[in-house]
Design a protein around this motif. Sequence first.
Motif, short mmCIF file in Angstrom:
data_model
loop_
_atom_site.label_atom_id
_atom_site.label_comp_id
_atom_site.label_asym_id
_atom_site.label_seq_id
_atom_site.Cartn_x
_atom_site.Cartn_y
_atom_site.Cartn_z
N TYR A 253 25.10 -8.33 -36.31
CA TYR A 253 23.78 -8.87 -35.98
C TYR A 253 22.79 -8.61 -37.13
CZ TYR A 253 24.90 -9.58 -30.99
OH TYR A 253 25.42 -10.02 -29.80
N HIS A 254 22.81 -7.39 -37.62
CA HIS A 254 21.86 -7.00 -38.66
C HIS A 254 22.10 -7.80 -39.94
CE1 HIS A 254 19.02 -4.48 -40.75
NE2 HIS A 254 19.92 -4.06 -41.62
N SER A 255 23.37 -8.07 -40.26
CA SER A 255 23.65 -8.86 -41.47
C SER A 255 23.08 -10.26 -41.35
CB SER A 255 25.17 -8.92 -41.71
OG SER A 255 25.81 -9.72 -40.72
N LEU A 256 23.03 -10.79 -40.14
CA LEU A 256 22.48 -12.13 -39.94
C LEU A 256 20.97 -12.15 -40.10
CD1 LEU A 256 24.58 -13.41 -36.87
CD2 LEU A 256 24.92 -13.90 -39.29
N VAL A 257 20.29 -11.17 -39.52
CA VAL A 257 18.83 -11.18 -39.58
C VAL A 257 18.32 -10.83 -40.98
CG1 VAL A 257 18.64 -10.65 -37.13
CG2 VAL A 257 18.56 -8.78 -38.78
N GLN A 258 19.18 -10.18 -41.76
CA GLN A 258 18.78 -9.86 -43.14
C GLN A 258 18.65 -11.10 -44.00
OE1 GLN A 258 17.54 -6.74 -42.65
NE2 GLN A 258 18.28 -6.27 -44.70
N THR A 259 19.27 -12.17 -43.58
CA THR A 259 19.29 -13.40 -44.39
C THR A 259 18.41 -14.51 -43.81
OG1 THR A 259 21.27 -14.20 -43.22
CG2 THR A 259 21.61 -12.88 -45.20
N ILE A 260 17.47 -14.15 -42.95
CA ILE A 260 16.62 -15.17 -42.31
C ILE A 260 15.77 -15.90 -43.34
CG2 ILE A 260 14.72 -15.57 -40.71
CD1 ILE A 260 15.75 -13.22 -39.06
N GLY A 261 15.07 -15.15 -44.19
CA GLY A 261 14.20 -15.77 -45.19
C GLY A 261 12.79 -16.01 -44.71
N ALA A 300 15.08 -23.96 -25.97
CA ALA A 300 16.54 -23.92 -25.93
C ALA A 300 17.03 -22.60 -25.38
CB ALA A 300 17.10 -24.14 -27.33
N PHE A 301 18.17 -22.67 -24.77
CA PHE A 301 18.85 -21.47 -24.33
C PHE A 301 20.24 -21.47 -24.93
CE2 PHE A 301 15.96 -19.79 -21.32
CZ PHE A 301 15.22 -20.89 -20.88
N GLU A 302 20.66 -20.33 -25.43
CA GLU A 302 22.00 -20.20 -25.99
C GLU A 302 22.64 -19.00 -25.35
OE1 GLU A 302 21.09 -22.15 -30.37
OE2 GLU A 302 21.11 -19.99 -30.12
N ASP A 303 23.70 -19.22 -24.59
CA ASP A 303 24.27 -18.17 -23.77
C ASP A 303 25.42 -17.47 -24.49
OD1 ASP A 303 25.87 -17.91 -20.59
OD2 ASP A 303 24.27 -16.70 -21.41
N GLY A 304 25.11 -16.83 -25.60
CA GLY A 304 26.11 -16.04 -26.30
C GLY A 304 27.22 -16.86 -26.92
N ILE A 305 26.91 -18.09 -27.38
CA ILE A 305 27.97 -18.94 -27.92
C ILE A 305 27.94 -18.96 -29.44
CG2 ILE A 305 28.83 -21.31 -28.03
CD1 ILE A 305 28.08 -21.64 -25.17
N ALA A 306 26.85 -19.39 -30.01
CA ALA A 306 26.77 -19.44 -31.47
C ALA A 306 25.31 -19.50 -31.87
CB ALA A 306 27.51 -20.67 -31.99
N GLY A 307 25.07 -19.40 -33.18
CA GLY A 307 23.70 -19.47 -33.67
C GLY A 307 22.95 -18.19 -33.42
N PHE A 308 23.47 -17.06 -33.88
CA PHE A 308 22.83 -15.78 -33.62
C PHE A 308 21.76 -15.43 -34.66
CE2 PHE A 308 26.60 -15.54 -31.10
CZ PHE A 308 26.23 -14.78 -30.00
N ARG A 309 21.62 -16.24 -35.67
CA ARG A 309 20.59 -15.97 -36.67
C ARG A 309 19.28 -16.65 -36.25
NH1 ARG A 309 22.91 -18.06 -40.62
NH2 ARG A 309 23.73 -16.23 -41.70
N PRO A 310 18.19 -15.89 -36.13
CA PRO A 310 16.91 -16.50 -35.75
C PRO A 310 16.42 -17.48 -36.80
CG PRO A 310 16.85 -14.12 -35.46
CD PRO A 310 18.11 -14.43 -36.22
N ALA A 311 15.68 -18.48 -36.36
CA ALA A 311 15.04 -19.40 -37.30
C ALA A 311 13.94 -18.67 -38.06
CB ALA A 311 14.45 -20.59 -36.54
#
Length: 630
Positions: A253-261, A300-311
């Motif tokens: 999770y942390h690796s994803l949020v580190q690349t938000i920009g 939108a709702f995403e129920d633990g499927i994909a797209g875990f990086r915030p916009a």
Amino acid sequence: MNTYPNCLRKWWMFACIAMFPLHLCAQDDDDRNITIREMKQRYEFITGDKDNPVKVRENAHTVYRCNEYRGAVRVAEFYDDKSTIDDIRIYVNNEKAKYIKPEYRYYEVEDFFFSDMHVATFVLPLEKKGTESYFDLVRTTHDPRYLTSVYFHEGYYQDLKEIAFAVPRWMHVDIKEMNFAGFQVKKTVEYDKKTDADIYVYTMTNLPARADESMSRGPSYIYPHLLVCSKYAAPKTGRVNFFNSVDDLYAWYHSLVQTIGNDATTIKPLAQSITKNASTDIDKIKAVYNWVQENIRYIAFEDGIAGFRPAKAQEVLQKKYGDCKGMANLTKELLKSLGYDARLCWIGTNHIAYDYSIPSLSVDNHMICGVKHEGKLYFLDATESYIGFNKYAERIQGRQVMVEDGDKYFIERIPLATSEQNAEYEKRVLRIDGNDLAGITEHRYTGESTEFLLTQIHGIKKEKLQDALQSYLSEGKTQCAINNLQTSSLHDWNNDLTMKYDVQYKNAITGFGNDLYLELDFRKEMNDLNIDTTKRKTDLLFSFKRKLVHETELQLPDELKVSELPKGMKVSRDNYDFSVSYEVKANKILYRKELIIKNTHLPKTAFGQWNDDVKLLAKNYLQQISFTKK
């Protein structure tokens, strides 16, 4: 009493489809015209490529049978940016139906869309009694992290359901058997020497169609399923780590949020503008939170499927909409720009039965923001549009929350609230005016009672707001006239919502000669909430704990005396309390009603008692006060 906000209803709809991806609609339990003769799913872990070292290949075979009369099945198979549907072969009456072409498109629910969710859909005909149609599906999940759960129940009755896993010895997977108690599940485990893999096969027979019922707990509480936790792989090419522990889950999770920009230069001027009139730190935090709630649309709702990086925060700001991740990230960045210690937080709502003892993407389905101030951690869920600061919706209360802390994390729990948080008070001071009742009514709403009402109000055009409020308060009854309506601010949900108005109930009093009769309760809340125990299959889940208090003070004229007063009632159960009382004091009748939902989960074992108590409440509502003219 369906008090789910619109956003929550849409979230529930999507969550059901995500958990049960085969059918858009569930079958009525009594409808056996179309059934599934057999459904077999096989999941095989295979080596992939450089970007995706391990993949999961699914082969599914589903046979539908027509038992009575001609029909059709709308099939919907889902995929996203982490999976592909490689092949669908359709057969009608054992012949390949080349004329049936699946439609591949984005999945949409009204104006709520899922940017990473696609669907392949087609209609499978069943031409007459005794015929069968089937299809074979090949789907690849390109990262085993995303294969989280496989359920046995489907939207139709099944004669046979078989789920198999082929797990090579170099792949380390924990297959957890969930909700198996009360179900007959046959399990076999064999070693395939040729592929050096363990083959797990689970079989169930005579499965009823799942029950898609409103006000129900999430599927992970109800239905038998297999929770698939990919830990790590050790093929010849080298070890690949997935989620061997919750530490690995957070690290990913942390690796994803580190690349938000995020762009702080865009965010800080807005944050300063939002808080320019706030004097204290808490007021500034409230101002930011409320601004996001009111100005960013949750789409939108995403129920633990994909797209875990915030916009990116600036993108959410520009578009004026975002999902839970985007809204949490924007809230965090606004607060950080002002110097506050804001963090992203991952959480599973009460729709999910799991907690962070399980390292899996199925554990959480939501993201919120946390802010630490003077040693206290406050949680901000901006997707709840009209809930106040430091108040929490039922769906996250008591839930574990994973809070980012740099390269590390810590686990907290969202505070629990009682029904007092979500109270609705109504006080009426009335007098008798001929056959009418007239007087003043005051309301006060708190917590999720406020949110529910404001959700309805803000969905109405401004020019129609007054009419809509009056209709809501009078419950559409023409004999109830409301005038001089005054409300507190409809844009301040950090304080209680209050209303005050003049009211007149026309022809409330009936009579024969010197005898007059009056039903004093015009609302009669919850009197129609009888549960049909012959049809209801699952436990019931109220949307939030609630306390409803109505008090009426009726001034008696000198020429009337009370000849008979209703006895009232009182019941107290583990999940709820009902009480109604009448009292004559001096020249007044005092009526008080208190309905409390203490625990939102009402198990099936309590349905009988609930129905008895609702029936008693409804009977009490029909009692009349009898008067005699002096």
